[in-house]
Design an enzyme around this catalytic site. Structure first.
Site, PDB file in Angstrom:
ATOM      1  N   ASP A  65      -9.266  -1.172   3.494  1.00 45.40           N
ATOM      2  CA  ASP A  65      -8.775  -0.832   4.830  1.00 45.40           C
ATOM      3  C   ASP A  65      -9.649  -1.443   5.902  1.00 45.40           C
ATOM      4  OD1 ASP A  65      -8.048   2.446   3.620  1.00 45.40           O
ATOM      5  OD2 ASP A  65      -6.707   0.741   3.903  1.00 45.40           O
TER       6      ASP A  65
ATOM      7  N   ASP B 218       0.838  -1.200   0.000  1.00 43.80           N
ATOM      8  CA  ASP B 218       0.000   0.000   0.000  1.00 43.80           C
ATOM      9  C   ASP B 218       0.868   1.243   0.000  1.00 43.80           C
ATOM     10  OD1 ASP B 218      -2.744   1.146   2.095  1.00 43.80           O
ATOM     11  OD2 ASP B 218      -2.407   1.242  -0.056  1.00 43.80           O
TER      12      ASP B 218
END
Lengths: 143, 391
Positions: B312, B199
């Protein structure tokens, strides 16, 4: 995060400046501070609301009572203020009626099934109950 | 922060707190639900080895392997998974570049349907089985059908009730996260760390796919068609009601009507500067090879509301769910670590005002706190309790 809240023009009524509002009647109605959706100013305008209410109502006939319930929830201000929004109110009220009817039928069947149990249904109960069906079809495995 | 100058009287806590709560509440609800599911449905650990997905393609963990073998296997698994995600993200960038937006939206709706119907159905059956709930198959199938179809509507249609869309996104996050907690243990931890690093790279590097995606979306002033949780925009309580353009597609006909006299609308150009971040996350559950598109990362939506990618939600919940499989003490430690990480990320977001990866800080803190709690805190607390010093 404050870009969206900055005042960009001193004129407080941007409606007169750059909108090409073809329907003055709707702006009069909608400037009465009552928004048709539960989201208020973040939700739909009135013209779009009629379209949405009609579509939800029609789609709900495909065995979707939850869609009717969502319709009533979303247009809750329409139900509360019984004078405004006559077109939307038509569909929302019909959705509410449809939801109640369907739910009562479904609830009646489900309660009969779960409370009646084997005494009422006999061996068919075991065939219909969900955990047995899942075992039979192998649905309760993880992968 | 310079937002303070816009609000003359009210304190910073009023609106900042409301915006934070708007994003912390769904994250907490998602984590809490996954912990609840794990605690309710937790079977013995040996059955988890039968779970196969793309994340266990390279190596499936068995109990009899040595720790070094398990670690190596976990690395291989994570490598395969991150590679798959990178390929899928670049594919998403390519499709977005070629303006296949309809295809992406259809795919999004389809993946939501698969998750809600398939995974949701399986978890419901597990719950029914566990509690021996006497529901019959007809009622169950009607309820599941309703639930999934309305969920697809909520995700697919751009203008829908905010509350219901948010609820369905949280439910999708819970379902996918629960399935990810069924991965083998070592693989889960190494995978979380690998995804945090990915990420970071994908969002901040100039060649990263997410950065490309965000820049393209900004330059075209479009929304990325993916599963992103957007918190409800906060309406400031000064005398002007801020009309925010929440959805961009209907800008011509919608936002020109119903503007009240005291409504101020933000300029379109200014809203173009608000960015979103997205990292598509590919989840192939068990036998099917259908990837689903989720997003990770945090950014500012078109309306100035905080947007957090669904990936997330999923990985925070996977971390907490895996912590729940050990003990509830690690759950508390990891929950606090993740919330702290999310707070730090939000602060960085307000400082940098650009799209940021939301995974790295929280996952690193969460992993560190998990191992600290498991290795050191537990011994300490048990000793204290058994000697009646502290409970």
């Amino acid at each position: 995060m404050e870009e969206a809240s900055r005042i960009d023009e001193p004129n407080r009524n941007p409606n007169t400046d750059r909108s090409s509002n073809p329907n003055p009647l709707s702006s009069i109605i909608s400037s009465a501070h009552v928004w048709p959706t539960i989201d208020g100013p973040l939700g739909l305008t009135e013209e779009a609301s009629v379209d949405y209410a009609r579509r939800f109502y029609k789609f709900g006939f495909a065995l979707l009572p939850w869609l009717w319930a969502v319709n009533c929830f979303y247009f809750w201000p329409v139900l509360r203020h019984s004078r405004a929004f006559p077109q939307i109110r038509n569909y929302v009220v019909r959705s509410a009626i449809g939801f109640s009817v369907f739910t009562s039928l479904l609830l009646a069947w489900a309660l009969t099934f779960s409370i009646g149990g084997e005494q009422l249904f006999g061996p068919v109960w075991d065939k219909l109950v969900m955990y047995n069906v899942a075992d039979r079809l192998g649905l309760s495995g993880l992968a | 922060m310079d937002r303070n100058q816009q609000r003359p009287r009210s304190s910073i806590l009023d609106s900042l707190g409301e915006e934070l709560i708007g994003i912390l509440t769904p994250v907490s609800i998602c984590m809490f639900t996954v912990v609840l599911l794990v605690c309710l449905l937790n079977s013995d650990p040996s059955s988890s080895s039968s779970f196969s997905s793309i994340a266990t393609a390279a190596y499936s963990e068995t109990d009899s392997d040595s720790p070094w073998d398990k670690l190596l296997g976990a690395f291989l698994n994570s490598l395969v998974f991150v590679a798959a995600i990178t390929v899928a993200t670049f594919l998403l960038v390519l499709l977005f570049y070629l303006r296949c937006v309809t295809f992406l939206k259809l795919y999004m709706g389809f993946s939501a349907l698969v998750v809600l119907a398939n995974l949701g159905g399986e978890i419901s059956i597990l719950l029914i089985d566990r509690f021996r709930f006497p529901i019959d198959s007809l009622t169950f199938s009607i309820l599941l059908f309703n639930f999934s179809v309305v969920g697809v509507f909520a995700v697919f249609m751009s203008r829908f009730s905010i509350l219901i869309t948010q609820g369905y996104l949280v439910v999708i996050g819970v379902l996918v996260a629960y399935f990810f907690t069924m991965l083998p243990e070592w693989t889960t931890w190494v995978l979380l760390v690998a995804l945090a690093l990915y990420d970071l790279a994908a969002v901040l590097l100039p060649v990263g796919p997410l950065r490309l995606l965000v820049e393209m979306a900004i330059s075209r002033d479009e929304d990325i068609p993916a599963l992103v949780y957007e918190a409800r925009p906060v309406i400031r309580d000064d005398s002007r009601l801020v009309q925010r353009r929440v959805w961009r597609e209907q800008r011509s006909n919608v936002n020109d009507d119903d503007v009240e006299n005291n409504v101020v609308r933000a300029e379109e150009e200014e809203e173009q500067r608000s960015e979103e971040i997205s990292v598509p996350l590919i989840d192939s559950s068990s036998s099917s090879s259908r990837p689903e598109t989720f997003l990770e990362g945090i950014g500012l939506g078109a309306s100035g509301a905080i947007k957090l990618g669904l990936g997330d939600f999923i990985f925070y919940s996977v971390l907490v769910g895996r912590a729940a499989m050990y003990d509830l003490m690690t759950v508390y430690a990891c929950y606090l670590a993740i919330i702290a990480g999310l707070g730090v990320t939000l602060m960085l977001l307000s400082v940098y005002q650009k799209a940021l990866p939301a995974l790295p800080v929280s996952i690193m803190l969460g992993v560190v706190f998990y191992f600290l709690a498991r290795l050191f805190l537990e011994v300490f607390v048990v000793q204290c309790s058994s000697n009646l010093v502290m409970f």
